[in-house]
Structures are given as C-alpha cells and as structure tokens.
Motif scaffolding. Structure first.
Motif, PDB file in Angstrom:
ATOM      1  N   ASP A  11      32.524  48.409  42.754  1.00  0.00           N
ATOM      2  CA  ASP A  11      33.093  47.263  43.451  1.00  0.00           C
ATOM      3  C   ASP A  11      34.229  47.706  44.377  1.00  0.00           C
ATOM      4  O   ASP A  11      34.483  47.077  45.407  1.00  0.00           O
TER       5      ASP A  11
ATOM      6  N   TRP B 161      27.698  40.457  44.058  1.00  0.00           N
ATOM      7  CA  TRP B 161      28.003  39.512  42.970  1.00  0.00           C
ATOM      8  C   TRP B 161      27.222  38.212  43.112  1.00  0.00           C
ATOM      9  O   TRP B 161      27.242  37.371  42.214  1.00  0.00           O
ATOM     10  N   ASN B 162      26.552  38.038  44.237  1.00  0.00           N
ATOM     11  CA  ASN B 162      25.727  36.835  44.391  1.00  0.00           C
ATOM     12  C   ASN B 162      24.342  36.985  43.791  1.00  0.00           C
ATOM     13  O   ASN B 162      23.580  36.029  43.727  1.00  0.00           O
TER      14      ASN B 162
ATOM     15  N   GLU C  54      24.169  34.993  38.661  1.00  0.00           N
ATOM     16  CA  GLU C  54      25.313  34.164  38.273  1.00  0.00           C
ATOM     17  C   GLU C  54      25.881  34.575  36.910  1.00  0.00           C
ATOM     18  O   GLU C  54      27.099  34.580  36.700  1.00  0.00           O
TER      19      GLU C  54
ATOM     20  N   ARG D  95      28.040  37.639  37.363  1.00  0.00           N
ATOM     21  CA  ARG D  95      29.311  37.310  38.015  1.00  0.00           C
ATOM     22  C   ARG D  95      30.282  36.654  37.009  1.00  0.00           C
ATOM     23  O   ARG D  95      31.460  37.006  36.949  1.00  0.00           O
ATOM     24  N   GLU D  96      29.755  35.745  36.212  1.00  0.00           N
ATOM     25  CA  GLU D  96      30.617  35.082  35.218  1.00  0.00           C
ATOM     26  C   GLU D  96      31.141  36.067  34.180  1.00  0.00           C
ATOM     27  O   GLU D  96      32.297  36.004  33.762  1.00  0.00           O
TER      28      GLU D  96
ATOM     29  N   TYR E  34      31.581  39.277  34.654  1.00  0.00           N
ATOM     30  CA  TYR E  34      32.577  40.166  35.265  1.00  0.00           C
ATOM     31  C   TYR E  34      33.901  39.429  35.478  1.00  0.00           C
ATOM     32  O   TYR E  34      34.976  39.998  35.291  1.00  0.00           O
TER      33      TYR E  34
END
Lengths: 221, 221
Positions: B173, B180-181, B184, B187-188, B190
């Motif tokens: 990153d 990150w798209n 979902e 992403r949550e 992380y």
C-alpha cells in the motif's frame, strides 16, 4: 486412515513422513504429480503444493504448520523441546533448511537434476548446479560446527530440526550430491538418524528414471 | 532494551513489529542495510537477513520462529488460539502469505519497484510487475472469501495470520499497489487492523526517495 499426498524426493514431504513415522502414526502414501495440477488436487490444496496430509477428517497443507499440528496432537515422542528457547532454536533451524538451504542448495541441485526431467521442463542449468555444489559445502560446515557443540542439530535431543535437515540431505544423497567425507560430525549425525526405524520408508524410495545408488540405503555408507 | 534490526518496508520485519506492539513490548528499531552485509551484521545473523531481534540477551533471526518465541514468552494478548486446529489454521495462513503471497506478489511488486532502486540493483522488470499485479487480485479474492466466513482471516479472533497479511499489504500500500475497491470485506478488514494502536509505527514509516502517499496513513482510505 491418514493419507499423505506427496512426492518421494520432496524434502518437505520427507520431513512430514519422518515426523509421522517417528510418532508411529500410520499413513497411506499417495504420490501426487502436483505440477500437472489436476482439478481434484487443486480442490485439496488451493496453494497447489505437496505435502497434503489428510488427518482427523481435514486436509492439511504447508509442511511447517503440518508438523506443528502433528506435534500438538501427538506430543509423544516429542520433536520439540518444552522451553521457549529450545523451541525457538528448533524452529530457527527448520527455517534455515526449508528456506535458506532449500533456495541455495536443494533448488540448484535436486530441482535442476530431477524435477526438471520428471516435469519435462528442460535440461539442468550448469550455472545453478555449480552454485548448489558450492553452497552445500558452507552448509555442511555450518552443521559440523553446530554438531561440535551439540549431540543433535538444535541441542542434545533429536528434534524436528534434524528431520528437516535429514529430509533435504537424504533427497540430495539419492542423486549422490552429498560429500559425506567433508565433515566427520555430519557423517556421524547422518548415520545415527539414517538407522532409525522412521527412516526406513525413505530409504526404500525408488524414482523411475533415477536408479537408487548403492550407498543411499547403506547404513554403513 | 529490546532492539529490532529491520528494514521499514520488509513484510517480515513488519509482522514482528506488529506482534511486539500488540503485546506492548517496547523495542528500539535499528535500520539495517542488510544487502551491504557488513561484518557486524553477519556476526549477528549468519543467514544475512532481517529481521533480527535482540531480546532476553539473545539475537533471534527468522520472523516465523521469532513470532512463535514472542508468543510463548509473552502469551498475553494471544495471537495464536489455544486449540491445535485453530493454531494450524493461523500457521497455514502465515505460511500462505510469507511464502506464496511473498513469491507471487511482494517479490514482483515491492522488490521490483523499491528494493532494486534502494540497493542499486537496476530497473524494475515490467514482466514481473505485470505478474504481481495479476496475482494480487487472486489473493485479495481469496482473502475476501475467507472473510465472508470469519471476522478475521483465521477465525473469529485477530491472530498472527492477520498481522502476516497486513504486513505484506501495508508495504504494498505504501507504493499504492493495493486496489482497496476490489473487495469490500478486505477493505473493512484492513480498516479495522489499520486503526489499532499497534499499527501506528508502521503508518509513520517514511522511505527516502519514496514519499508516503496520502491514503497510506489515512484511516478512512
């Protein structure tokens, strides 16, 4: 019945075989041509590697985690000491052989000479063979240095570290790539571990296209 | 005082940093240009790698064995469950990230873009970048699939498996190589792990020649 999907000369599979045999856990060996990546195989292990151990109704992958699991479920006889320092030293050496030794020696010698042929992936690269033949000397010296101070590689009892090392060296010995005259301590250590009942199945391995050399299964090599 | 010889973007070092921080074990960070292989460094670790942790008067190498040692000496808060099946699953995923993810993604993206430049080892190979960019999609999907069934990667509690994964992903990153798209759940996951106090030191890292992108330390990325 426990079942191990394996390749005979894979050091990672051999480490698991030695752990199971030392603990007298019966297992059916099933040879798995993992490079053909059949659909069934990828369902067993999305990482696409051997060993895979079917045990307690589960499919287990990754030789390190498998050996830790076997140790926790079948602690007797112990292949890890009970103190954190001793356990650290065993795990450090297992990583040493499965990472550093594997990259510098096993990949350059065994994979060049055997895996490439078996998988139909071309001819050995002499540059890699040379690098492997050079690197193994350093590793045998390091083992000899450890064994000056200890009866076994990680301390005074036999552990998973000895099995990790013996797994790599026995596979390389099958293709006569270990100079047992280089270090007396290492030769004595290998003679001791080779004569254990747990080693018998490994000494009986036969690879099509690669006849077993006479010294390989000789306990007085 | 404990001391960690490290490189800021090394996922193996980050995994150890996260373990230490989560357990509130203080450590002095010392940056180690391991590729210059100074004599002092090789005395600390004959394997020539980072991380090396100076702790309890010993020099410890190999991130996996280091984390197991920290866990055994400082079991609270636990980063490994207490049952063998749960422990196996954590270790399997740590191996997944440190072996498979590392070889397929981290080596192809981070090492090509950053390590080569820092070490003066030439330009990134676009073939490798492409392979890494392709492979990370598969891994993000696999993580997303795990997180459909579990709150954390290896089960319903946060473990070393989450730190291993977050160590690789946070380094990637830093060079904006994580989409990150894509998923979902990932992403949550992380966002949850990124907001822990243990993550602060990692979000503060600054690499000369590679300015930190704004989203990197943003908790609402």
């Amino acid at each position: 019945m426990n079942r191990l999907f394996h390749v005979p000369l894979s050091p990672f599979c051999r480490k698991v075989r030695l752990s199971l045999a030392e603990k007298k856990i019966e297992v059916e060996l099933v040879e798995e041509k993992y490079w053909e990546r059949g659909k069934d195989f990828l369902l067993r292990n999305p990482a696409g590697k051997v060993p895979i151990l079917k045990m307690d109704g589960k499919l287990l992958s990754e030789s390190g985690p498998i050996c830790e699991y076997i140790e926790e479920r079948h602690p007797d006889p112990a292949l890890l000491p009970s103190d954190p320092e001793g356990r650290y030293e065993v795990r450090r050496l297992v990583s040493w052989f499965d990472d550093k030794f594997h990259n510098e020696v096993t990949s350059n010698l065994l994979y060049e000479r055997v895996n490439k042929k078996v998988m139909g992936a071309g001819y050995p690269e002499s540059r890699n063979i040379k690098a492997g033949a050079k690197a193994i000397k350093f590793h045998l010296d390091y083992m000899g240095w450890l064994l000056e101070q200890r009866r076994w590689l990680a301390g005074n009892t036999m552990t998973l570290a000895d099995f990790a090392a013996a797994a790599h060296l026995s596979s390389l010995d099958y293709i006569s790539d270990v100079d047992w005259n280089r270090n007396e301590n290492v030769r004595e250590w290998y003679a001791k571990i080779k004569s254990r009942p747990a080693f018998r199945s490994i000494l009986a391995d036969q690879i099509p296209g690669f006849p077993q050399p006479p010294h390989y299964s000789d306990l007085d090599f």
